[in-house]
Structure formats: structure tokens, C-alpha cells
Design an enzyme around this catalytic site. Structure first.
Site, PDB file in Angstrom:
ATOM      1  N   ASP A 199      -4.414  38.009 -96.134  1.00 17.80           N
ATOM      2  CA  ASP A 199      -4.488  36.703 -96.776  1.00 17.80           C
ATOM      3  C   ASP A 199      -3.147  36.003 -96.535  1.00 17.80           C
ATOM      4  O   ASP A 199      -2.098  36.459 -97.011  1.00 17.80           O
ATOM      5  CB  ASP A 199      -4.758  36.863 -98.276  1.00 17.80           C
ATOM      6  CG  ASP A 199      -4.944  35.518 -98.959  1.00 17.80           C
ATOM      7  OD1 ASP A 199      -4.266  34.544 -98.559  1.00 17.80           O
ATOM      8  OD2 ASP A 199      -5.735  35.434 -99.904  1.00 17.80           O
ATOM      9  N   TYR A 256      -3.730  23.969 -98.242  1.00 14.09           N
ATOM     10  CA  TYR A 256      -3.123  22.954 -99.115  1.00 14.09           C
ATOM     11  C   TYR A 256      -1.730  23.333 -99.591  1.00 14.09           C
ATOM     12  O   TYR A 256      -1.109  22.595-100.335  1.00 14.09           O
ATOM     13  CB  TYR A 256      -4.031  22.643-100.316  1.00 14.09           C
ATOM     14  CG  TYR A 256      -4.533  23.845-101.086  1.00 14.09           C
ATOM     15  CD1 TYR A 256      -3.710  24.519-101.973  1.00 14.09           C
ATOM     16  CD2 TYR A 256      -5.834  24.297-100.914  1.00 14.09           C
ATOM     17  CE1 TYR A 256      -4.170  25.622-102.671  1.00 14.09           C
ATOM     18  CE2 TYR A 256      -6.311  25.392-101.613  1.00 14.09           C
ATOM     19  CZ  TYR A 256      -5.475  26.056-102.484  1.00 14.09           C
ATOM     20  OH  TYR A 256      -5.941  27.153-103.158  1.00 14.09           O
ATOM     21  N   LYS A 257      -1.226  24.520 -99.174  1.00 16.80           N
ATOM     22  CA  LYS A 257       0.132  24.916 -99.561  1.00 16.80           C
ATOM     23  C   LYS A 257       1.093  24.461 -98.455  1.00 16.80           C
ATOM     24  O   LYS A 257       1.313  23.264 -98.304  1.00 16.80           O
ATOM     25  CB  LYS A 257       0.155  26.418 -99.847  1.00 16.80           C
ATOM     26  CG  LYS A 257      -0.697  26.756-101.086  1.00 16.80           C
ATOM     27  CD  LYS A 257      -0.886  28.229-101.350  1.00 16.80           C
ATOM     28  CE  LYS A 257      -1.820  28.416-102.548  1.00 16.80           C
ATOM     29  NZ  LYS A 257      -2.303  29.792-102.693  1.00 16.80           N
ATOM     30  N   PHE A 292      -3.084  37.951-105.506  1.00 14.61           N
ATOM     31  CA  PHE A 292      -3.533  36.751-106.221  1.00 14.61           C
ATOM     32  C   PHE A 292      -4.906  37.100-106.809  1.00 14.61           C
ATOM     33  O   PHE A 292      -5.747  37.687-106.124  1.00 14.61           O
ATOM     34  CB  PHE A 292      -3.642  35.604-105.210  1.00 14.61           C
ATOM     35  CG  PHE A 292      -3.941  34.268-105.826  1.00 14.61           C
ATOM     36  CD1 PHE A 292      -2.921  33.453-106.265  1.00 14.61           C
ATOM     37  CD2 PHE A 292      -5.243  33.838-105.972  1.00 14.61           C
ATOM     38  CE1 PHE A 292      -3.190  32.212-106.832  1.00 14.61           C
ATOM     39  CE2 PHE A 292      -5.526  32.605-106.532  1.00 14.61           C
ATOM     40  CZ  PHE A 292      -4.495  31.786-106.972  1.00 14.61           C
ATOM     41  N   ARG A 313       9.097  29.729-110.515  1.00 18.49           N
ATOM     42  CA  ARG A 313       8.827  29.872-109.087  1.00 18.49           C
ATOM     43  C   ARG A 313       9.248  28.600-108.351  1.00 18.49           C
ATOM     44  O   ARG A 313       8.890  27.497-108.750  1.00 18.49           O
ATOM     45  CB  ARG A 313       7.335  30.131-108.908  1.00 18.49           C
ATOM     46  CG  ARG A 313       6.964  30.774-107.603  1.00 18.49           C
ATOM     47  CD  ARG A 313       5.485  31.100-107.571  1.00 18.49           C
ATOM     48  NE  ARG A 313       4.685  29.880-107.554  1.00 18.49           N
ATOM     49  CZ  ARG A 313       3.499  29.769-106.949  1.00 18.49           C
ATOM     50  NH1 ARG A 313       2.967  30.814-106.345  1.00 18.49           N
ATOM     51  NH2 ARG A 313       2.832  28.649-106.968  1.00 18.49           N
TER      52      ARG A 313
HETATM   53  C1  LIG Z   1      -3.566  30.014-103.333  1.00 21.59           C
HETATM   54  C2  LIG Z   1      -4.236  31.319-103.074  1.00 21.59           C
HETATM   55  C3  LIG Z   1      -5.629  31.438-103.116  1.00 21.59           C
HETATM   56  C4  LIG Z   1      -6.456  30.259-103.509  1.00 21.59           C
HETATM   57  O1  LIG Z   1      -7.826  30.460-103.355  1.00 21.59           O
HETATM   58  P1  LIG Z   1      -8.804  29.212-103.512  1.00 21.59           P
HETATM   59  O2  LIG Z   1     -10.119  29.759-103.190  1.00 21.59           O
HETATM   60  O3  LIG Z   1      -8.312  28.149-102.583  1.00 21.59           O
HETATM   61  O4  LIG Z   1      -8.695  28.718-104.908  1.00 21.59           O
HETATM   62  C5  LIG Z   1      -6.200  32.660-102.787  1.00 21.59           C
HETATM   63  N1  LIG Z   1      -5.427  33.721-102.459  1.00 21.59           N
HETATM   64  C6  LIG Z   1      -4.078  33.642-102.417  1.00 21.59           C
HETATM   65  C7  LIG Z   1      -3.268  34.832-102.023  1.00 21.59           C
HETATM   66  C8  LIG Z   1      -3.452  32.444-102.748  1.00 21.59           C
HETATM   67  O5  LIG Z   1      -2.131  32.370-102.732  1.00 21.59           O
END
Ligand SMILES: *Cc1c(COP(=O)(O)O)cnc(C)c1O
Length: 403
Positions: free
Chosen positions: A201, A226-227, A132, A375
Site C-alpha cells: 500500500d 489525494y495525498k 492504516f 503529524r
Molecule cells: C489514506 C490511506 C487509505 C485511504 O483509503 P480510502 O479508501 O481512500 O479511504 C488507505 N490506506 C492507507 C495506508 C492510507 O494511508
């Protein structure tokens, strides 16, 4: 029986046998098929009442007293201990707060420092090349700050690449685009054999499958809430620092909330012991307490059962897509093998952006990821098999209509 009737029949049987189906009632949902819980989890029913109480009574009436009397000050560790069993961690190793991006920074710089860093000949950070984006950007900056070079590579190549110069490795447990689940036990063991530390992560795995942080000896981990954890938009993320590293964990963001004596107001920094060493500044109490309430839906829910349902949902979706979508119009980039699959299905498709708009207009909500991916995330706590069948059928109708 037509193919559609047969699939509808199967969906009904699967829903009937689903022991987690009752959990759906705990969420605010409607007739929309919501397959975007891997981006923003649905709202648990009890959260609005709790947030109203926090605002009106704890803030409105108790005011400053709530930092102690309502448990605000200790919320980051307390809620960390609620997240812990969901990711296979014993209590006292997780602190909730800040965003995932900020926690990636703390974890990667912290891992380089724990490894000894360039002074000890460890001057390289390996990063998942398909990460990400935020993790990659932060890792780049962490590398510059610590005097390391950053090497992007496929997670499967980490075991061969990790060596005496490796300080830290950052990998996404589940790839946000393809839904591929990476080998956490194997990669962790290989990184340790090279004398380095690994940061996982967990954004797309926590709440969808067993993670086993303690069991597999993970060093540090981060994730958002939040997921699949349904904490609400922008709810605070978390940081795991394995107990054996806590005493030497040297946070690059040593704010006053992580001081051994925060109200001593001393000019010099002295870190607190334990998980709260990962704290920075004043926690975002409204979001944090909404998250605490939303985690109550997990009481008595085994993560193994969630994983089993998740695989059944994604299997059934792939089967329905094969039945309903004309051949050649979509191609799954999500692994077939269960051991390599997270809780989503990603389909490559021409005009994916417009196709997703059509799906959403017809009550099937997934999302689009550039350049050409549809997705679909499957949250086992509230998605049912009849919805899976409907989503695939509507996708088939949309693609028939366009071709
Ligand atoms: C959703 C997600 C994030 C989000 O990071 P924020 O700091 O909350 O915006 C980071 N890394 C991964 C792998 C994600 O899927």
C-alpha cells in the site's frame, strides 16, 4: 547571531539552493504553512479550469460523445500510465479507479487466488499490524472470504514469518502514524522466497519517494492519489498488477468495465487482458480528469530530487524542533535513519489534540492522530525551508505558552 537568526539564515540558504522551489507557483497556496499534504494535497492551479471544461464542454455540450471523443472511456488506463513512472512501473500495469479500500480488496483476494490459496495449502494472510485501519478491516474480510486466517505482525517480522502456508502479505510502505518507511525490497524478496505474493500500500510513499515496483519485483500494489499526488478530495486510487501476473489475475470484483468486450453485453464474464482487468464499473470521470490535470505538475520532476528534498525538509524540521521546543515536551516517533523515514514527522505530545488546534489557529496546519500524535507532512513540491522553520518556532511558542 541568536539561534533563531541562525536557523532563519539557514532556511533562506536552503530555499535559495532548492531546485524544486519554483514548483510551488503551480499550486494554490497562501501564507498558511501547509503540512497536511499527506492527508489532502494542495490544489494545482490548472485544475479548476480543466474541471470547468470537462463539465461545460465535454459533459454539457458533447454529452454522450465524450465517452469516446474526449477519451473518457480509456481514462483509467491512460491516467494509470501517468502514475506509473512515479512508482517505478512500466506502462500498462496500473489502472486508476475506485478507492484505496476497494483496491486493497481486489489486490488481497487477487493475491490469494494467484498463490493457489487454501486448496494449494496456502491458507494464511499476513498483515502489517500497524496498518492504516481500512487495510486491516478489508484484509479480515478477504481472509474470511478466501478461507484464510489473518495474522497481524510487525512488517520487520514478515521475513521470518512467511512460509509454505503464506498466501499473501499486505504491508503499508510508509506507516501513516509514525512515518516509518518499511523495507520494500527486502520484504518483497523474503515473501517470494516463501512462494507467496506481496501487496504494498503506497498511500504515504507515492509522490514522496522512489518506490521501484518493477525493479523490486512487487506483485501487486495500491495507493491513493489525494495525498502526495494532489488529485483532490476523494480522487480515484490505483491498482498495480505486475505484468507477469496479469494473465492469471482473477479479480473478485469482475464488473463490466473489465470485460474483454464490455459493449457485447454478454451474460458470461470474460476478462480483458492487461491492466484494465482491474477495472470494475463506470469510472468517476470528474474526479478522474481532475487527477489527470493535477499530475501534470510532475512533468520533468525526478522522484529522486523529490526524495532528496523531502529528507532535507524533515531533517531541518527535527533540528528546528530540537532548538525551539523545551526539552521533554515532544518525542519524535519518526525514525532518525533516512532509509527508514517517509516524508512526515510524527511527534508524541501531551494534549496533542489541543496543541494542534492552537497550531492551526496560528497558521500552521498539520494534523492530530489518536491518541497523542502531532503529524506533520512535508510535500517537497510546495513546502519550503522557511516554512519549516516557522512551523517549528510556532510549535515551540505554543508549547512554551502551555507549560
Ligand atoms: C489514506 C490511506 C487509505 C485511504 O483509503 P480510502 O479508501 O481512500 O479511504 C488507505 N490506506 C492507507 C495506508 C492510507 O494511508
Amino acid at each position: 547571531m541568536s539561534e533563531t537568526e541562525a536557523l532563519l539564515d539557514r532556511a533562506a540558504k536552503l530555499d535559495k539552493a532548492d531546485e524544486l522551489a519554483v514548483l510551488r507557483e503551480q499550486f494554490v497556496l497562501d501564507e498558511v504553512v501547509y503540512l497536511d499534504g499527506n492527508s489532502l494535497g494542495a490544489l494545482p492551479r490548472s485544475v479548476p479550469g480543466r474541471v470547468a471544461d470537462v463539465v461545460q464542454r465535454e459533459w454539457g455540450r458533447l454529452r454522450i460523445r465524450s465517452w469516446t471523443e474526449s477519451g473518457w472511456w480509456t481514462a483509467p488506463e491512460r491516467i494509470g500510465d501517468l502514475v506509473a513512472p512515479l512508482v517505478g512501473a512500466a506502462a500498462g500495469q496500473i489502472v486508476v479507479g475506485d478507492s484505496t479500500s476497494v483496491n486493497v480488496f481486489k489486490a488481497v483476494v487477487g493475491a490469494v487466488r494467484l498463490s493457489g490459496g487454501p486448496e494449494a495449502g496456502r491458507d494464511e494472510i499476513l498483515v502489517d499490524e500497524s496498518t492504516f485501519p481500512t487495510d486491516g478491516y478489508i484484509a479480515q474480510s478477504a481472509a474470511r472470504l478466501t478461507g484464510c486466517t489473518l495474522r497481524p505482525l510487525a512488517p520487520a517480522d514478515v521475513p521470518a514469518a512467511a512460509g509454505p502456508r503464506t498466501a499473501a502479505v499486505l504491508v503499508n510502505h510508509v506507516d501513516y502514524r509514525t512515518g516509518r518507511l518499511h523495507d520494500l525490497p527486502g520484504i518483497t524478496a523474503a515473501v517470494h522466497a516463501a512462494g507467496a505474493l506481496v501487496v504494498w500500500d503506497l498511500c504515504h510513499s507515492a509522490g514522496a519517494l522512489p518506490v521501484g515496483l518493477d525493479e523490486h519485483g512487487v506483485d501487486l500494489a495500491v495507493g491513493c492519489t489525494y495525498k502526495y499526488l494532489n488529485g483532490g478530495p476523494g480522487s480515484p486510487a490505483y491498482l498495480y498488477v505486475a505484468e507477469r501476473h496479469q494473465g492469471d489475475f482473477d479479480s473478485p470484483l469482475p464488473g463490466w468495465n473489465s470485460h474483454a468486450e464490455p459493449f457485447g453485453m454478454r451474460p458470461g464474464y470474460a476478462p480483458a487482458d492487461g491492466a484494465l482487468r482491474g477495472r470494475v464499473g463506470t469510472p468517476d470521470i470528474l474526479s478522474m480528469l481532475a487527477l489527470e490535470e493535477s499530475l501534470k505538475v510532475w512533468e520533468g520532476v525526478p522522484v529522486e530530487a523529490v526524495r532528496e528534498k523531502s529528507l532535507a525538509l524533515t531533517d531541518f524540521f527535527l533540528e528546528c524542533v530540537a532548538a525551539y521546543v523545551p526539552a521533554g515536551l515532544v518525542a519524535s516517533i519518526t525514525p532518525e535513519v533516512h532509509a527508514e523515514r517517509g516524508s512526515q514527522v510524527a511527534l508524541r505530545c501531551d494534549g496533542a489534540d489541543a496543541v494542534m488546534d492552537d497550531l492551526i489557529a496560528r497558521g500552521v496546519v498539520g494534523d492530530f492522530r489518536a491518541p497523542d500524535v502531532l503529524r506533520f507532512g512535508f510535500t517537497p513540491l510546495y513546502v519550503g525551508f522557511a516554512e519549516v522553520e516557522r512551523a517549528a518556532r510556532v510549535l515551540g511558542e505554543v508549547l512554551h505558552g502551555r507549560s
